[in-house]
Design an enzyme around this catalytic site. Structure first.
Site, mmCIF file in Angstrom:
data_model
loop_
_atom_site.group_PDB
_atom_site.id
_atom_site.type_symbol
_atom_site.label_atom_id
_atom_site.label_comp_id
_atom_site.label_asym_id
_atom_site.label_seq_id
_atom_site.Cartn_x
_atom_site.Cartn_y
_atom_site.Cartn_z
ATOM 1 N N GLU A 183 0.866 -1.177 0.000
ATOM 2 C CA GLU A 183 0.000 0.000 0.000
ATOM 3 C C GLU A 183 0.902 1.226 0.000
ATOM 4 O O GLU A 183 1.919 1.258 0.700
ATOM 5 C CB GLU A 183 -0.906 0.011 1.233
ATOM 6 C CG GLU A 183 -1.763 1.256 1.380
ATOM 7 C CD GLU A 183 -2.632 1.225 2.637
ATOM 8 O OE1 GLU A 183 -3.080 0.116 3.020
ATOM 9 O OE2 GLU A 183 -2.831 2.288 3.257
ATOM 10 N N GLU A 188 -2.204 11.198 4.038
ATOM 11 C CA GLU A 188 -3.193 10.883 5.062
ATOM 12 C C GLU A 188 -3.167 11.989 6.107
ATOM 13 O O GLU A 188 -2.102 12.521 6.441
ATOM 14 C CB GLU A 188 -2.899 9.543 5.741
ATOM 15 C CG GLU A 188 -3.288 8.326 4.933
ATOM 16 C CD GLU A 188 -3.106 7.049 5.738
ATOM 17 O OE1 GLU A 188 -4.121 6.454 6.134
ATOM 18 O OE2 GLU A 188 -1.945 6.658 5.957
#
Length: 307
Positions: A183, A188
């Site tokens: 990933e 974020e």
């Protein structure tokens, strides 16, 4: 009786031809080994004279760059729903492995384009057993999106309980379920820790609390658009915020367990509510509706140069 002595004389008489042969044999035995050695050395010298000088093998050096024009992009210039040729949706309220609290829809109530901007809106409303709705877009980028530059210009929401993300997942999970197949989190942000924006990667060794992460403080994350970028090559994954290098993960060349990033990936845009990280300090219900806005998404192919 008189012929016998003649025969004896013939046998005993010296033969010049035989004597010469005998001398030649002795000479050959004497000089034979030396002659053979001389011939062998002479042959070696002849062969060596014909060979070019030794040249060590040339080590090829590869360098990587990126095309000037994107191979795939969305500038969000058409009002309404996101382009169905470029995006699909993850739909549902399963918690998505993080105990998230929203139900993801595929409607313009939660993902809408207006004035050249994609807006992903989280709302305080019940659906599918969840108390919030939002959207999670999945790119229909080229199936061969393996390495390249991925660049997104976005403005992030504020408020405790928000968890916006711009990230990448593998197409085929060739090395197994998460986190084995990798990933890449280009951006974020969690609302309870305002302005600290994170770039991370996950693999079989680096995941959850052991993930590789870098953080940059961006005070205007919610008021201004900022550029979030990943430069992905066979050698490394590098993260840039507004062209500032914030993250580097080099390929350790130890196998897929720490480098599953040799397969095709796709891009995701979502705004989660709550969850194990985003909701670790609860959710402020006074912030809704709240939104992540995206100006563009661009993918540039990698170019390899061999020297």
């Amino acid at each position: 009786m008189q012929s016998r002595p003649e025969v004896q004389r013939d046998i005993a008489a010296p033969n010049p031809g035989l004597k010469m042969i005998d001398v030649m044999k002795k000479f050959t035995w004497a000089i034979g080994p030396a002659m053979l050695l001389l011939l062998a050395c002479s042959k070696k010298a002849d062969v060596g004279d014909d060979l070019p000088p030794y040249q060590p093998p040339v080590q090829q050096v590869k360098t990587y760059s990126f095309d000037a024009a994107p191979a795939w992009s969305d500038e969000f210039n058409t009002d309404g729903a996101p382009d169905a040729n470029k995006w699909t949706y993850d739909v549902g309220g399963t918690g998505w492995g993080n105990h998230e609290l929203e139900y993801y829809t595929n409607t313009t109530n939660n993902a809408n384009i207006s004035g050249g901007i994609l807006t992903i809106t989280a709302r305080k409303e019940s659906m599918g057993g969840m108390n919030y709705t939002s959207s999670r877009l999945v790119s229909k980028t080229p199936a061969d999106l393996l390495y390249g530059r991925i660049e997104i210009r976005a403005k992030l929401p504020a408020g405790r309980g928000t968890w916006p993300a711009i990230w990448m997942l593998p197409n085929d999970y060739a090395y197994g379920n998460w986190p084995n197949s990798g990933e890449i989190d280009i951006m974020e942000h969690v609302g309870f820790d305002p302005a600290n924006v994170h770039f991370s990667i996950h693999d079989q060794v680096n995941f959850a609390g052991n993930s590789k992460t870098s953080t940059l403080k961006i005070p205007t994350y919610q008021t201004d658009f900022h550029t979030y970028r990943a430069d992905w090559t066979p050698d490394s994954i590098k993260g840039y915020y507004d062209d500032q290098l914030v993250f580097t993960y080099n390929n350790p060349n130890t196998g897929w367990q720490m480098w599953p990033f040799d397969k095709s990936f796709h891009i995701l845009l979502n705004l989660a509510i709550g969850g194990d990280w985003g909701g670790s300090q609860g959710v402020d219900d006074t912030i809704f509706p709240c939104a992540m806005q995206v100006d563009y998404v661009r993918y540039y192919k990698m170019v390899t140069t061999v020297k």
